[in-house]
Design an enzyme around this catalytic site. Structure first.
Site, PDB file in Angstrom:
ATOM      1  N   TYR A 137       9.412   8.310  -0.959  1.00  0.00           N
ATOM      2  CA  TYR A 137       9.315   6.887  -1.322  1.00  0.00           C
ATOM      3  C   TYR A 137      10.706   6.259  -1.438  1.00  0.00           C
ATOM      4  O   TYR A 137      10.972   5.194  -0.873  1.00  0.00           O
ATOM      5  CB  TYR A 137       8.554   6.737  -2.646  1.00  0.00           C
ATOM      6  CG  TYR A 137       8.570   5.308  -3.150  1.00  0.00           C
ATOM      7  CD1 TYR A 137       7.832   4.317  -2.496  1.00  0.00           C
ATOM      8  CD2 TYR A 137       9.335   4.932  -4.254  1.00  0.00           C
ATOM      9  CE1 TYR A 137       7.861   2.998  -2.930  1.00  0.00           C
ATOM     10  CE2 TYR A 137       9.365   3.613  -4.696  1.00  0.00           C
ATOM     11  CZ  TYR A 137       8.620   2.645  -4.030  1.00  0.00           C
ATOM     12  OH  TYR A 137       8.661   1.343  -4.464  1.00  0.00           O
ATOM     13  N   SER A 186      13.253  -1.705  -3.541  1.00  0.00           N
ATOM     14  CA  SER A 186      13.081  -1.188  -4.916  1.00  0.00           C
ATOM     15  C   SER A 186      14.453  -0.768  -5.415  1.00  0.00           C
ATOM     16  O   SER A 186      15.336  -0.445  -4.600  1.00  0.00           O
ATOM     17  CB  SER A 186      12.147   0.016  -4.898  1.00  0.00           C
ATOM     18  OG  SER A 186      12.192   0.693  -6.147  1.00  0.00           O
TER      19      SER A 186
HETATM   20  N1  LIG Z   1       5.426  -1.669  -9.302  1.00  0.00           N
HETATM   21  C1  LIG Z   1       6.657  -1.185  -9.274  1.00  0.00           C
HETATM   22  O1  LIG Z   1       7.146  -0.606 -10.275  1.00  0.00           O
HETATM   23  C2  LIG Z   1       7.504  -1.379  -8.052  1.00  0.00           C
HETATM   24  C3  LIG Z   1       8.893  -1.169  -8.179  1.00  0.00           C
HETATM   25  C4  LIG Z   1       9.690  -1.339  -7.052  1.00  0.00           C
HETATM   26  C5  LIG Z   1       9.137  -1.729  -5.846  1.00  0.00           C
HETATM   27  N2  LIG Z   1       7.785  -1.920  -5.753  1.00  0.00           N
HETATM   28  C6  LIG Z   1       7.251  -2.324  -4.443  1.00  0.00           C
HETATM   29  O2  LIG Z   1       6.506  -3.514  -4.597  1.00  0.00           O
HETATM   30  C7  LIG Z   1       5.571  -3.625  -3.518  1.00  0.00           C
HETATM   31  C8  LIG Z   1       4.230  -4.082  -4.087  1.00  0.00           C
HETATM   32  O3  LIG Z   1       3.712  -3.052  -4.912  1.00  0.00           O
HETATM   33  P1  LIG Z   1       3.009  -3.361  -6.309  1.00  0.00           P
HETATM   34  O4  LIG Z   1       3.843  -2.775  -7.363  1.00  0.00           O
HETATM   35  O5  LIG Z   1       2.626  -4.782  -6.395  1.00  0.00           O
HETATM   36  O6  LIG Z   1       1.734  -2.397  -6.178  1.00  0.00           O
HETATM   37  P2  LIG Z   1       0.167  -2.689  -5.989  1.00  0.00           P
HETATM   38  O7  LIG Z   1      -0.332  -3.560  -7.093  1.00  0.00           O
HETATM   39  O8  LIG Z   1      -0.429  -1.338  -5.804  1.00  0.00           O
HETATM   40  O9  LIG Z   1       0.068  -3.524  -4.622  1.00  0.00           O
HETATM   41  C9  LIG Z   1       0.140  -2.915  -3.357  1.00  0.00           C
HETATM   42  C10 LIG Z   1      -0.396  -3.884  -2.325  1.00  0.00           C
HETATM   43  O10 LIG Z   1      -0.161  -3.310  -1.033  1.00  0.00           O
HETATM   44  C11 LIG Z   1      -1.403  -3.277  -0.320  1.00  0.00           C
HETATM   45  N3  LIG Z   1      -1.463  -2.126   0.589  1.00  0.00           N
HETATM   46  C12 LIG Z   1      -1.344  -0.814   0.296  1.00  0.00           C
HETATM   47  N4  LIG Z   1      -1.516  -0.057   1.390  1.00  0.00           N
HETATM   48  C13 LIG Z   1      -1.722  -0.912   2.420  1.00  0.00           C
HETATM   49  C14 LIG Z   1      -1.982  -0.752   3.810  1.00  0.00           C
HETATM   50  N5  LIG Z   1      -2.036   0.468   4.385  1.00  0.00           N
HETATM   51  N6  LIG Z   1      -2.176  -1.864   4.566  1.00  0.00           N
HETATM   52  C15 LIG Z   1      -2.137  -3.101   3.996  1.00  0.00           C
HETATM   53  N7  LIG Z   1      -1.909  -3.317   2.688  1.00  0.00           N
HETATM   54  C16 LIG Z   1      -1.704  -2.234   1.907  1.00  0.00           C
HETATM   55  C17 LIG Z   1      -2.471  -3.177  -1.402  1.00  0.00           C
HETATM   56  O11 LIG Z   1      -3.729  -3.593  -0.889  1.00  0.00           O
HETATM   57  P3  LIG Z   1      -5.009  -2.573  -0.794  1.00  0.00           P
HETATM   58  O12 LIG Z   1      -5.352  -2.248  -2.235  1.00  0.00           O
HETATM   59  O13 LIG Z   1      -6.034  -3.353  -0.087  1.00  0.00           O
HETATM   60  O14 LIG Z   1      -4.530  -1.360  -0.045  1.00  0.00           O
HETATM   61  C18 LIG Z   1      -1.891  -4.114  -2.454  1.00  0.00           C
HETATM   62  O15 LIG Z   1      -2.204  -5.438  -2.133  1.00  0.00           O
HETATM   63  C19 LIG Z   1       5.558  -2.267  -2.835  1.00  0.00           C
HETATM   64  O16 LIG Z   1       6.300  -2.350  -1.635  1.00  0.00           O
HETATM   65  C20 LIG Z   1       6.274  -1.351  -3.822  1.00  0.00           C
HETATM   66  O17 LIG Z   1       6.922  -0.301  -3.183  1.00  0.00           O
HETATM   67  C21 LIG Z   1       6.972  -1.766  -6.833  1.00  0.00           C
END
Ligand SMILES: NC(=O)c1ccc[n+]([C@@H]2O[C@H](COP(=O)([O-])OP(=O)(O)OC[C@H]3O[C@@H](n4cnc5c(N)ncnc54)[C@H](OP(=O)(O)O)[C@@H]3O)[C@@H](O)[C@H]2O)c1
Length: 322
Positions: free
Chosen positions: A153, A140
């Site tokens: 985080y 991130s």
């Molecule tokens: N969105 C942002 O602004 C942003 C910015 C920078 C970095 N990121 C990073 O991008 C990545 C993806 O996040 P996203 O933004 O796409 O959020 P998201 O839509 O909430 O997706 C998170 C994913 O991770 C899975 N997950 C969560 N806990 C888990 C566990 N204990 N075991 C297995 N799977 C798990 C969720 O599945 P379940 O629902 O089944 O748990 C979901 O598929 C993350 O690493 C996040 O830190 C996001």
């Protein structure tokens, strides 16, 4: 699993950035395995991808990757993995460190840090035996600065960034390419799940996960060491902020993550106007140079490293981004 099609594992592939990574890889002719916890969400995501890419195989594994058992189960079920997108991650915020939930923060570390290392260890050994593979770690832009009001985080994402860059250097001679993705605020479930709806970052307009995933795939296939997700604004701000000391970075980060109704005292350090001025001058003076230097470094890295041979069907994934 088709022997002639590359197979991609996307953790956190049921929603957000991970779903887009899985969909785009599938549409580019890769077999895809998506892993997440929630079985219904996983199956819905898989069905959507199958509709868009009926000619490839889409499999699912439900596992809690914050646990050793979940990581082992996924690895056992996965079979051959040509490309790992180590993307599953969660945030935690919504208050200062005296107010946030310790259990949630420890689980965050288990998933974002411990689970990433554990899964990478297993998959890298398989890839090293075959002498080829690619890994995308989702860090991130929070990983390049201290993160008040999401300190655990941000630290976890700093770990992922450093871990990925370290492995990249170490594993290149074994034919394994590693790329670190650093998205800015992106339109997914992330902020709601992190308890951060009530923050400027949670409420601001965000990048499209489709764009972020496309940039990530392009960077991974081009064997770049890292890519900042989203628009030019993210790239310029990230290049500029890197030049400032940590207290300034922390204050800038805080302006996005402190809940809008926070009643605690002590904003600490520089005020918002000073930060804004610094950003403006710094961004103008530094961004062009920093981006130029970074591109030169990437080109030099690319020349120096022994790259895994790109397979023809790897190259069709996503369009080229400059
Ligand atoms: N969105 C942002 O602004 C942003 C910015 C920078 C970095 N990121 C990073 O991008 C990545 C993806 O996040 P996203 O933004 O796409 O959020 P998201 O839509 O909430 O997706 C998170 C994913 O991770 C899975 N997950 C969560 N806990 C888990 C566990 N204990 N075991 C297995 N799977 C798990 C969720 O599945 P379940 O629902 O089944 O748990 C979901 O598929 C993350 O690493 C996040 O830190 C996001």
């Amino acid at each position: 699993m088709a022997e002639d099609r590359p197979r991609v594992l996307v953790t956190g592939g049921s929603s957000g950035i991970g779903f887009e990574l899985a969909r785009q890889f599938a549409e580019a002719g890769h077999d895809v395995l998506i892993a997440a916890q929630d079985v219904d969400k996983l199956e819905q995501a898989a069905e959507l991808i199958r509709e868009r890419a009926p000619e490839v195989e889409i499999d699912t594994v439900a596992a809690d990757l914050a646990t050793e058992q979940g990581v082992f189960e996924l690895h056992r079920a996965a079979g051959r993995i040509d490309i790992l997108c180590a993307n599953a991650g969660v945030g935690s915020g919504g208050g200062d460190f005296t107010e946030t939930d310790l259990q949630k923060e420890l689980e965050l570390i288990d998933l974002n840090v411990r689970g990433q290392v554990h899964l990478a260890k297993l998959v890298v050994k398989d890839m090293a035996e075959r002498g080829e593979g690619r890994i995308l770690f989702t860090s991130s832009i929070a990983g390049i600065m201290p993160g008040p009001f999401e300190a655990v985080y941000a630290a976890s994402k700093a770990f992922v960034r450093s871990f990925g860059e370290g492995l990249r250097n170490e594993l290149a001679p074994k034919g394994i390419g590693v790329t670190v993705l650093m998205p800015g605020p992106t339109e997914t479930d992330f902020f709601h799940r992190a308890g951060m709806d009530n923050t400027p970052a949670g409420q601001m307009e965000k990048d499209d996960p489709e764009l972020v995933a496309r940039q990530a795939i392009d960077a991974l296939m081009a064997d770049k060491h890292a890519v900042i997700g989203g628009g030019l604004k993210n790239k310029l701000e990230t290049s500029a902020i890197r030049l400032f000391p940590d207290p300034v970075k922390a204050q800038a980060h805080r302006s996005q993550t402190q809940p809008v109704d926070y009643e605690g005292e002590g904003k600490g350090g520089l005020g918002p106007a000073a930060i804004g001025g610094l950003f403006f001058v710094g961004a103008l003076a530094a961004a062009g140079t920093a981006v130029w230097l970074q591109n030169r470094q990437e080109e030099a890295d690319g020349r120096d490293r022994r790259r895994p041979e790109a397979k023809a069907d790897f190259e069709v994934a996503g369009q080229s981004q400059s």
